[in-house]
Write a protein that holds these residues in place. Sequence first.
Motif, mmCIF file in Angstrom:
data_model
loop_
_atom_site.group_PDB
_atom_site.id
_atom_site.type_symbol
_atom_site.label_atom_id
_atom_site.label_comp_id
_atom_site.label_asym_id
_atom_site.label_seq_id
_atom_site.Cartn_x
_atom_site.Cartn_y
_atom_site.Cartn_z
ATOM 1 N N ASP A 142 88.058 -0.081 46.515
ATOM 2 C CA ASP A 142 87.548 0.412 45.229
ATOM 3 C C ASP A 142 88.493 1.474 44.672
ATOM 4 O O ASP A 142 88.808 1.468 43.477
ATOM 5 C CB ASP A 142 86.161 1.058 45.389
ATOM 6 N N ILE A 143 88.918 2.373 45.531
ATOM 7 C CA ILE A 143 89.797 3.458 45.095
ATOM 8 C C ILE A 143 91.133 2.902 44.629
ATOM 9 O O ILE A 143 91.680 3.352 43.610
ATOM 10 C CB ILE A 143 89.975 4.493 46.234
ATOM 11 N N LEU B 180 81.797 4.228 38.094
ATOM 12 C CA LEU B 180 81.329 5.579 38.402
ATOM 13 C C LEU B 180 79.827 5.701 38.159
ATOM 14 O O LEU B 180 79.102 6.273 38.983
ATOM 15 C CB LEU B 180 82.070 6.615 37.555
ATOM 16 N N ILE C 66 90.263 4.914 35.926
ATOM 17 C CA ILE C 66 88.950 4.912 36.553
ATOM 18 C C ILE C 66 87.936 4.219 35.653
ATOM 19 O O ILE C 66 87.763 4.591 34.498
ATOM 20 C CB ILE C 66 88.523 6.358 36.893
ATOM 21 N N LYS D 165 77.944 3.916 40.908
ATOM 22 C CA LYS D 165 77.957 4.690 42.155
ATOM 23 C C LYS D 165 76.991 5.868 42.045
ATOM 24 O O LYS D 165 76.286 6.200 43.002
ATOM 25 C CB LYS D 165 79.374 5.169 42.473
ATOM 26 N N PHE E 297 83.114 5.551 47.881
ATOM 27 C CA PHE E 297 83.901 4.393 47.463
ATOM 28 C C PHE E 297 84.753 3.902 48.626
ATOM 29 O O PHE E 297 85.251 4.700 49.425
ATOM 30 C CB PHE E 297 84.811 4.739 46.278
ATOM 31 N N GLY F 55 87.047 10.140 45.970
ATOM 32 C CA GLY F 55 86.467 8.799 46.004
ATOM 33 C C GLY F 55 85.804 8.497 47.335
ATOM 34 O O GLY F 55 84.704 7.948 47.384
ATOM 35 N N ARG F 56 86.460 8.870 48.422
ATOM 36 C CA ARG F 56 85.887 8.646 49.750
ATOM 37 C C ARG F 56 84.611 9.464 49.918
ATOM 38 O O ARG F 56 83.630 8.973 50.460
ATOM 39 C CB ARG F 56 86.891 9.002 50.852
ATOM 40 N N MET G 268 91.261 1.974 41.178
ATOM 41 C CA MET G 268 91.158 3.090 40.237
ATOM 42 C C MET G 268 92.523 3.610 39.795
ATOM 43 O O MET G 268 92.606 4.601 39.070
ATOM 44 C CB MET G 268 90.355 4.238 40.856
#
Length: 131
Positions: free
Chosen positions: A61-62, A79, A74, A82, A57, A52-53, A65
């Motif tokens: 945000d993570i 997704l 998720i 992004k 994100f 994610g990083r 999830m």
Amino acid sequence: MDIAEVAKRSGVPASTLRFYEEKGLIASIGRHGLRRLFDPGVLQRLALIALGRSAGFSLDDIARMFAPDGRPRIDRRMLAAKAEELDATIRKLIGMRNGLRHAAACPAPSHLECPTFRRLLKSAASGAKRS
């Protein structure tokens, strides 16, 4: 696993593990003396956080999830959004790369006389105004 083993196996420093625990991204299952203990499943969760990083994100945000029970939940729309954002960034970077390559080889006597370089300047200036 204690925190030192998790840090070693994941490559994530213990200080970051403690920070992630404070943010609610991971949870220890107890302590052995002063050391936090983690379930082996924390390694997969750390891998998801790293993914994610890498995708850009935020930690908030993570955190969204994951379901309250810790399982991944998720949002596919997030997704897709992004991915669109990354596509826009890629297009912008490709344009910048191509412009820089042109400017590096441009036969104009001065970069300021090169229309391509001037477009790069204009683009950079308009981007700076938005920031």
